[in-house]
Scaffold this motif. Structure first.
Motif, PDB file in Angstrom:
ATOM      1  N   ASP A 148       0.816  -1.213   0.000  1.00 23.53           N
ATOM      2  CA  ASP A 148       0.000   0.000   0.000  1.00 23.53           C
ATOM      3  C   ASP A 148       0.852   1.266   0.000  1.00 23.53           C
ATOM      4  OD1 ASP A 148      -2.387  -1.365  -0.035  1.00 23.53           O
ATOM      5  OD2 ASP A 148      -2.554  -1.444   2.147  1.00 23.53           O
ATOM      6  N   GLY A 149       1.905   1.300   0.787  1.00 22.42           N
ATOM      7  CA  GLY A 149       2.734   2.494   0.898  1.00 22.42           C
ATOM      8  C   GLY A 149       4.000   2.393   0.074  1.00 22.42           C
ATOM      9  N   ALA A 150       4.919   3.318   0.346  1.00 22.58           N
ATOM     10  CA  ALA A 150       6.192   3.333  -0.376  1.00 22.58           C
ATOM     11  C   ALA A 150       7.081   2.180   0.085  1.00 22.58           C
ATOM     12  CB  ALA A 150       6.900   4.658  -0.144  1.00 22.58           C
ATOM     13  N   TYR A 151       7.745   1.556  -0.853  1.00 20.26           N
ATOM     14  CA  TYR A 151       8.654   0.468  -0.532  1.00 20.26           C
ATOM     15  C   TYR A 151       9.926   0.992   0.126  1.00 20.26           C
ATOM     16  CZ  TYR A 151       6.018  -3.042  -3.152  1.00 20.26           C
ATOM     17  OH  TYR A 151       5.048  -3.921  -3.578  1.00 20.26           O
ATOM     18  N   VAL A 152      10.404   0.260   1.126  1.00 19.63           N
ATOM     19  CA  VAL A 152      11.693   0.537   1.744  1.00 19.63           C
ATOM     20  C   VAL A 152      12.654  -0.580   1.350  1.00 19.63           C
ATOM     21  CG1 VAL A 152      10.710   1.839   3.664  1.00 19.63           C
ATOM     22  CG2 VAL A 152      11.031  -0.641   3.889  1.00 19.63           C
ATOM     23  N   GLU A 153      13.931  -0.353   1.598  1.00 23.86           N
ATOM     24  CA  GLU A 153      14.954  -1.272   1.120  1.00 23.86           C
ATOM     25  C   GLU A 153      14.841  -2.663   1.723  1.00 23.86           C
ATOM     26  OE1 GLU A 153      16.462   2.872   0.443  1.00 23.86           O
ATOM     27  OE2 GLU A 153      15.307   1.822   1.997  1.00 23.86           O
ATOM     28  N   SER A 154      14.271  -2.772   2.911  1.00 25.27           N
ATOM     29  CA  SER A 154      14.149  -4.075   3.579  1.00 25.27           C
ATOM     30  C   SER A 154      12.936  -4.878   3.132  1.00 25.27           C
ATOM     31  CB  SER A 154      14.106  -3.884   5.097  1.00 25.27           C
ATOM     32  OG  SER A 154      13.009  -3.063   5.461  1.00 25.27           O
ATOM     33  N   PHE A 209       1.299   3.720 -10.120  1.00 26.26           N
ATOM     34  CA  PHE A 209       1.794   4.930  -9.461  1.00 26.26           C
ATOM     35  C   PHE A 209       3.280   4.816  -9.137  1.00 26.26           C
ATOM     36  CE2 PHE A 209      -2.709   4.628  -8.703  1.00 26.26           C
ATOM     37  CZ  PHE A 209      -3.157   5.923  -8.911  1.00 26.26           C
ATOM     38  N   GLY A 210       3.984   5.929  -9.340  1.00 22.92           N
ATOM     39  CA  GLY A 210       5.412   5.964  -9.052  1.00 22.92           C
ATOM     40  C   GLY A 210       5.940   7.379  -9.146  1.00 22.92           C
ATOM     41  N   ALA A 211       7.235   7.510  -9.043  1.00 21.72           N
ATOM     42  CA  ALA A 211       7.887   8.818  -9.111  1.00 21.72           C
ATOM     43  C   ALA A 211       8.646   8.954 -10.424  1.00 21.72           C
ATOM     44  CB  ALA A 211       8.845   8.994  -7.934  1.00 21.72           C
ATOM     45  N   PRO A 212       8.142   9.735 -11.373  1.00 23.75           N
ATOM     46  CA  PRO A 212       8.924  10.006 -12.580  1.00 23.75           C
ATOM     47  C   PRO A 212      10.251  10.644 -12.168  1.00 23.75           C
ATOM     48  CG  PRO A 212       6.658  10.778 -12.821  1.00 23.75           C
ATOM     49  CD  PRO A 212       6.850  10.438 -11.383  1.00 23.75           C
ATOM     50  N   THR A 213      11.354  10.100 -12.649  1.00 24.46           N
ATOM     51  CA  THR A 213      12.670  10.568 -12.208  1.00 24.46           C
ATOM     52  C   THR A 213      13.533  10.913 -13.408  1.00 24.46           C
ATOM     53  OG1 THR A 213      12.495   9.151 -10.244  1.00 24.46           O
ATOM     54  CG2 THR A 213      14.654  10.048 -10.764  1.00 24.46           C
ATOM     55  N   TRP A 214      13.840  12.174 -13.534  1.00 22.51           N
ATOM     56  CA  TRP A 214      14.682  12.687 -14.628  1.00 22.51           C
ATOM     57  C   TRP A 214      16.084  12.106 -14.507  1.00 22.51           C
ATOM     58  CZ3 TRP A 214      17.141  18.164 -14.467  1.00 22.51           C
ATOM     59  CH2 TRP A 214      17.785  18.446 -15.690  1.00 22.51           C
ATOM     60  N   ALA A 215      16.679  11.740 -15.631  1.00 15.22           N
ATOM     61  CA  ALA A 215      18.055  11.249 -15.628  1.00 15.22           C
ATOM     62  C   ALA A 215      18.994  12.269 -15.002  1.00 15.22           C
ATOM     63  CB  ALA A 215      18.494  10.917 -17.052  1.00 15.22           C
ATOM     64  N   GLY A 216      18.706  13.550 -15.209  1.00 13.35           N
ATOM     65  CA  GLY A 216      19.525  14.596 -14.598  1.00 13.35           C
ATOM     66  C   GLY A 216      19.445  14.591 -13.089  1.00 13.35           C
ATOM     67  N   THR A 217      18.283  14.243 -12.546  1.00 12.12           N
ATOM     68  CA  THR A 217      18.129  14.130 -11.093  1.00 12.12           C
ATOM     69  C   THR A 217      18.990  13.009 -10.551  1.00 12.12           C
ATOM     70  OG1 THR A 217      15.817  14.851 -11.319  1.00 12.12           O
ATOM     71  CG2 THR A 217      16.453  13.860  -9.220  1.00 12.12           C
ATOM     72  N   ILE A 218      18.953  11.859 -11.222  1.00 17.84           N
ATOM     73  CA  ILE A 218      19.763  10.719 -10.814  1.00 17.84           C
ATOM     74  C   ILE A 218      21.243  11.082 -10.836  1.00 17.84           C
ATOM     75  CG2 ILE A 218      20.431   8.350 -11.416  1.00 17.84           C
ATOM     76  CD1 ILE A 218      17.607   8.050 -12.645  1.00 17.84           C
ATOM     77  N   ALA A 219      21.665  11.756 -11.901  1.00 20.00           N
ATOM     78  CA  ALA A 219      23.063  12.160 -12.005  1.00 20.00           C
ATOM     79  C   ALA A 219      23.444  13.150 -10.906  1.00 20.00           C
ATOM     80  CB  ALA A 219      23.323  12.762 -13.384  1.00 20.00           C
ATOM     81  N   ARG A 258       4.376  -7.779 -17.309  1.00 19.58           N
ATOM     82  CA  ARG A 258       3.506  -7.190 -16.286  1.00 19.58           C
ATOM     83  C   ARG A 258       4.244  -6.088 -15.546  1.00 19.58           C
ATOM     84  NH1 ARG A 258       1.910 -11.704 -12.354  1.00 19.58           N
ATOM     85  NH2 ARG A 258       0.603 -10.051 -11.461  1.00 19.58           N
ATOM     86  N   ARG A 259       3.516  -5.035 -15.188  1.00 24.61           N
ATOM     87  CA  ARG A 259       4.083  -3.921 -14.433  1.00 24.61           C
ATOM     88  C   ARG A 259       3.485  -3.862 -13.034  1.00 24.61           C
ATOM     89  NH1 ARG A 259       5.633  -3.764 -19.879  1.00 24.61           N
ATOM     90  NH2 ARG A 259       6.810  -1.842 -20.349  1.00 24.61           N
ATOM     91  N   PRO A 260       4.272  -3.433 -12.042  1.00 23.82           N
ATOM     92  CA  PRO A 260       3.716  -3.252 -10.691  1.00 23.82           C
ATOM     93  C   PRO A 260       2.757  -2.069 -10.655  1.00 23.82           C
ATOM     94  CG  PRO A 260       6.002  -2.514 -10.776  1.00 23.82           C
ATOM     95  CD  PRO A 260       5.727  -3.174 -12.089  1.00 23.82           C
ATOM     96  N   ARG A 261       1.666  -2.202  -9.902  1.00 22.26           N
ATOM     97  CA  ARG A 261       0.722  -1.090  -9.756  1.00 22.26           C
ATOM     98  C   ARG A 261       1.309   0.018  -8.878  1.00 22.26           C
ATOM     99  NH1 ARG A 261      -4.660  -2.318 -11.453  1.00 22.26           N
ATOM    100  NH2 ARG A 261      -4.489  -4.137 -12.799  1.00 22.26           N
ATOM    101  N   ASN A 262       2.100  -0.371  -7.906  1.00 25.03           N
ATOM    102  CA  ASN A 262       2.700   0.598  -6.987  1.00 25.03           C
ATOM    103  C   ASN A 262       4.216   0.541  -7.111  1.00 25.03           C
ATOM    104  OD1 ASN A 262       3.403   2.294  -4.835  1.00 25.03           O
ATOM    105  ND2 ASN A 262       3.173   0.678  -3.320  1.00 25.03           N
ATOM    106  N   SER A 263       4.806   1.611  -7.625  1.00 25.86           N
ATOM    107  CA  SER A 263       6.257   1.694  -7.778  1.00 25.86           C
ATOM    108  C   SER A 263       6.875   2.760  -6.879  1.00 25.86           C
ATOM    109  CB  SER A 263       6.618   1.996  -9.241  1.00 25.86           C
ATOM    110  OG  SER A 263       6.449   0.851 -10.053  1.00 25.86           O
TER     111      SER A 263
END
Length: 302
Positions: free
Chosen positions: A115-121, A185-195, A265-270
């Motif tokens: 339901d919520g945002a995924y954490v690394e664990s 649903f997810g966070a669109p992330t610009w390649a420039g942001t990642i860099a 298949r794509r995840p509904r929550n990213s």
């Protein structure tokens, strides 16, 4: 006094979205070795070992990957070699030569049922071959040990290559109505942001070479690194058209996932939580909409 020697930074996939953005931002950080596919093909594992041995980098940033998510379903062997096996080889060579490996992974390692945002664990459970191959790469890197960072990101786009932004701009110039999935649903992330965020992390490297490797080894692990906030693909499309300079703004027609079947298949929550990387490296992820505006006003810059 001995002359200062700049560290060698090997960037694989240097002509891709993230690689292109990184090269411009890493200027001055060290001696850059830009490895396009013709110099370093991750499907050739022997070549991977040979190039790292020859270059002797202090930092390897692996931007190369098999990213054709749907095609990967019918090309699983090559996908697994590039995304699953090659990162492990890079990690082994990085440990052998005393280098830090920075590797990018994906939200697609999760099934999207949370339901919520995924954490690394959270436990990964990929729905498709691409996600499974990226998870295999993560595990191969961890098994190799040494100094390494796996940075999971999501919905990467830019003004270069093939991505959702460029697809929408092309369709927007051709059509009055565009159906777009509205229940993922997810966070669109610009390649420039990642860099930008990657460079902020690398700039924290201790000056002393012996201290640097130990410092990074202590911080080795998986981190989520996306833009802040979230939207749907349909919401992302609407934001793109609000910024685009089109003669006529097309109407986005929200549709369910089932109305747009794909081989993979794509995840509904990213959605991914960025709290761990923020605390570990004191970096703040910018809002996805602000970064979209930056990207679209960058006039062709990555």
């Amino acid at each position: 006094m001995a002359e200062r020697v700049d560290p060698v930074v090997l960037v694989t996939g240097s002509n891709g979205q993230v690689g292109t953005a990184l090269l411009s931002r890493l200027t001055g950080f060290g001696r850059l070795v830009a490895a396009e596919r013709n110099l370093l093909d991750l499907s050739d594992l022997a070549q991977v070992r040979r190039v790292v041995s020859q270059v002797k980098p202090a930092v390897i940033v692996n931007c190369a990957a098999y990213t054709a998510v749907d095609k990967a379903e019918s090309d699983s062997e090559l996908t697994m070699r590039i995304n699953g096996e090659a990162p492990g080889v890079l990690a082994e060579e990085a440990r052998r030569t005393g280098a830090l490996l920075v590797h990018y992974s994906t939200d697609y390692v999760f099934d999207g049922s949370k339901d919520g945002a995924y954490v690394e664990s959270d436990t990964p459970n990929p729905l498709n071959v691409y996600g499974a191959s990226k998870l295999a790469g993560e595990r191969a890197i961890a098994q190799a040990g040494g100094a390494w960072l796996v940075l999971r990101t999501s919905w990467v786009y830019g003004l270069y290559g093939k991505n959702f932004l460029l697809t929408m701009l092309r369709l927007g110039a051709q059509k009055k109505e565009i159906p777009v999935v509205a229940d993922q649903f997810g966070a669109p992330t610009w390649a420039g942001t990642i860099a930008d965020l990657t460079v902020q992390m690398l700039q924290q490297t201790p000056v002393a070479e012996k201290e640097a490797l130990s410092w990074w080894t202590q911080r080795s692990g998986v981190y989520h690194m996306t833009a802040a906030g979230a939207t749907s693909w349909a919401g992302f499309a609407e934001a793109i058209f609000a910024q685009a300079e089109l003669d006529v703004t097309p109407t986005v027609m929200p549709i369910p996932t089932e109305a747009y079947p794909t081989p993979a298949r794509r995840p509904r929550n990213s959605r991914l939580s960025n709290e761990k990387v923020a605390q570990a490296f004191n970096i703040q992820s910018p809002d996805w909409l602000v970064e979209l505006q930056r990207c679209m006003s960058s006039h062709g810059q990555s």
